[in-house]
Design an enzyme around this catalytic site. Sequence first.
Site, short mmCIF file in Angstrom:
data_model
loop_
_atom_site.label_atom_id
_atom_site.label_comp_id
_atom_site.label_asym_id
_atom_site.label_seq_id
_atom_site.Cartn_x
_atom_site.Cartn_y
_atom_site.Cartn_z
N CYS A 2 0.84 -1.19 0.00
CA CYS A 2 0.00 0.00 0.00
C CYS A 2 0.88 1.24 0.00
CB CYS A 2 -0.95 0.09 1.19
SG CYS A 2 -1.96 -1.37 1.43
N ARG A 27 3.10 0.08 -5.29
CA ARG A 27 3.02 -0.57 -3.97
C ARG A 27 1.70 -1.32 -3.77
NH1 ARG A 27 6.81 1.55 -0.52
NH2 ARG A 27 5.63 0.79 1.24
N TRP A 73 -3.10 -2.62 -1.56
CA TRP A 73 -2.87 -4.02 -1.93
C TRP A 73 -3.53 -4.82 -0.81
CZ3 TRP A 73 -0.34 -8.42 0.01
CH2 TRP A 73 -0.15 -9.46 -0.92
N ASN A 100 -0.58 1.65 5.94
CA ASN A 100 0.21 0.66 5.19
C ASN A 100 0.81 -0.29 6.21
OD1 ASN A 100 2.08 -0.69 3.56
ND2 ASN A 100 3.59 0.94 3.79
N GLY A 101 0.56 -1.59 6.05
CA GLY A 101 1.11 -2.56 7.00
C GLY A 101 0.04 -3.51 7.49
N GLU A 488 14.66 -17.52 -12.93
CA GLU A 488 14.29 -16.10 -13.04
C GLU A 488 13.51 -15.85 -14.34
OE1 GLU A 488 14.03 -13.72 -11.16
OE2 GLU A 488 14.03 -11.93 -12.40
N LYS A 492 9.73 -14.38 -14.52
CA LYS A 492 9.36 -13.19 -15.28
C LYS A 492 8.16 -13.49 -16.17
CE LYS A 492 10.84 -10.73 -13.50
NZ LYS A 492 11.73 -10.79 -12.39
N GLU A 495 4.92 -14.02 -14.08
CA GLU A 495 4.48 -12.78 -13.42
C GLU A 495 3.69 -11.87 -14.35
OE1 GLU A 495 7.40 -10.75 -10.19
OE2 GLU A 495 8.37 -11.31 -12.04
N HIS A 511 13.63 -36.98 -14.80
CA HIS A 511 13.04 -37.48 -13.55
C HIS A 511 11.60 -36.99 -13.38
CE1 HIS A 511 16.84 -39.18 -12.44
NE2 HIS A 511 17.44 -38.01 -12.60
N LYS A 610 4.86 -4.50 -5.66
CA LYS A 610 6.33 -4.45 -5.75
C LYS A 610 7.02 -4.72 -4.42
CE LYS A 610 10.04 -2.87 -8.11
NZ LYS A 610 10.32 -4.15 -8.75
C1 G6P Z 1 7.88 -8.95 -4.77
C2 G6P Z 1 8.25 -8.35 -6.11
C3 G6P Z 1 9.42 -9.11 -6.71
C4 G6P Z 1 10.59 -9.11 -5.74
C5 G6P Z 1 10.19 -9.67 -4.37
C6 G6P Z 1 11.27 -9.43 -3.34
O1 G6P Z 1 7.37 -10.21 -4.95
O2 G6P Z 1 7.15 -8.38 -7.00
O3 G6P Z 1 9.81 -8.49 -7.92
O4 G6P Z 1 11.62 -9.89 -6.26
O5 G6P Z 1 9.02 -8.99 -3.91
O6 G6P Z 1 11.41 -8.04 -3.17
P1 G6P Z 1 12.69 -7.33 -2.64
O7 G6P Z 1 12.33 -5.87 -2.61
O8 G6P Z 1 12.96 -7.87 -1.25
O9 G6P Z 1 13.80 -7.62 -3.56
#
Ligand code: G6P
Length: 615
Positions: A2, A27, A73, A100-101, A488, A492, A495, A511, A610
């Site tokens: 948030c 956020r 969020w 926020n929190g 990764e 991506k 996501e 396997h 994020k």
């Molecule tokens: C969220 C974001 C990811 C990120 C992860 C860890 O899931 O969408 O992109 O890798 O958090 O975030 P950080 O800020 O700790 O790297």
Amino acid sequence: MCGIIGAIANTNVVPVLLEGLLRLEYRGYDSAGLVVTNKGLERVRTTGRVTELSKLVVQQKTQGFAGIAHTRWATHGVPSERNAHPHFSGQDSKIAVVHNGIIENHEAIRSNLKDKGFEFLSDTDTEVIAHLIAFNLQQETDLFKAVCLSLAELQGAYAIAVMEEDHPERIIVARNGAPLLIGVGKDGNYVASDTSALLQATRSIIYLEEGDVAELSNDGYRIVNCLHNRLGDPVQRAVHESTLSNEAIELGPYAHYMQKEIFEQPSAVANTLEMVLNAQSISPNLFGSEAEKIFSKTSKILILACGTSYHAGLVARYWLETVAGMSCNVEIASEYRYRDPIADPNTLVIGISQSGETADTLAALNYAKKLGHQYSLAICNVPESALIRQTDLRFLTRAGPEIGVASTKAFTTQLASLLLLTVTLAKMHKKLSADDEKKVIAALRHLPVALQHALQVEPQVKIWAKSFAQKRHALFLGRGVHYPIAMEGALKLKEISYIHAEAYAAGELKHGPLALVDSEMPIVAIAPNDQLLGKLKSNLQEVHARGGELYVFADADSQIAESEGLHVIRLAEHAGLLSPILHTIPLQLLAYHVSLVKGTDVDKPRNLAKAVTVE
Ligand code: G6P
């Protein structure tokens, strides 16, 4: 998660609130709302994005000299208008709160307040804050004191902003475990979850600390800290001039932040490595003044992280073992914090995080300390973050603000930092000759140019993206240090394009996952010309023989020829230690272009945010 913004000024603050929310949308973006004082508290909320809120505000001609706003969020309660912030309490004089929190003891407080006659209109934990303040205002008529008394009852993490209908001349804000910054302006004062939201109004920033409560008016502010005194002890906090450029937070010529951030990687990595690129040798001081002492005692590494940052840790493990001869354990922070691992005082604990705010990473790091780990290092992109403040050593990835939810430049700058750490440790532990050190510095010097070169595969990736966009599943294969890069790449793709993607160490294929292979399952393979290439080629044959469609990212010297069902995109010749960093680029581009073809929301994928500041 948030985002919060508040403003109190001599002019209508609604434009500042809306612009701030747009900056904070990364956020959380499943609902938005604001309240301003205008003959009472006027509230506008929507389940839509900030642009929807803006339309409503224009329709309703909302204006005011003071206001607080929020982009959400959802944690407690579905995304809906009644769960959107700000939340109200009180009858004669309303209280409005944005938060926020997470308030961990919200259920107990809620039931207590219900017994006292408070009526709850939402499913959020935030609403208990509003009612608690209203309750305390019945005994203590000053809002500032009522907020302090209420905070003493809250458990959990929060940043809040509060307004009172009868006293529109002030906003009360507080921070405990979630970021909150005051912006000191000429014609007013502001508060927000991050600097980017404040730059439109001011560059003079105060970073609130844990337990701080502040009162803002249009011509001043005061701050107290409530950690040792429920009603707060007055404190002075330094005002910093932000050097963040507008360019860094604006889209410029790009269509999406993710695209901008992918293409910024050469300069982001160059900035991160700036101190090394012109040096003749690598110094441990880059990681903090205590680094030499701590590194000399370090015999093992424990890395704690989440998401993309966790993948960076997995790559680092290969480097640390191979180059520094140091054993390294990499843990998902949310798992580590609930296990009973054995602590070792000679293990350096490294928290990797773009935001420095991820609740699980912060908690895991604290837990590691409690277990008896002595020394910690943060690799982080946000200088004022909680992570940076809680470790003995720190290294800033100077990637600049990353706004797209899918992490890109934060990842490659984390990798560059971790490679630097590896060679620093290797040098200190006599695993790296002076000659090899020079070679690594030369390679790092070349990295920004090599990244630029890797970006040139974009037109070929675009063509692949068209066929990918039709698929529902994809497999990503890699071996050795490129296995985490496959992870990764899969992350991506899922996501932002919502295609189900899984990564496997190519040797594991037989396997289980080989059973999934048919003409409908695209298989992406990372095939650098390293010592595992021969093994990988055999794995690819296994796929090919079963009719699987292979999309191979190879090096120029990997010697893999195209054939029916086997497509190849070649990067430059094998780049040794830098190879995993370079092989990340085409995978980011693939996810981006598949998402474009599918028309999904690249920068704000559904259900995600994020900075995950909640558990
Ligand atoms: C969220 C974001 C990811 C990120 C992860 C860890 O899931 O969408 O992109 O890798 O958090 O975030 P950080 O800020 O700790 O790297």
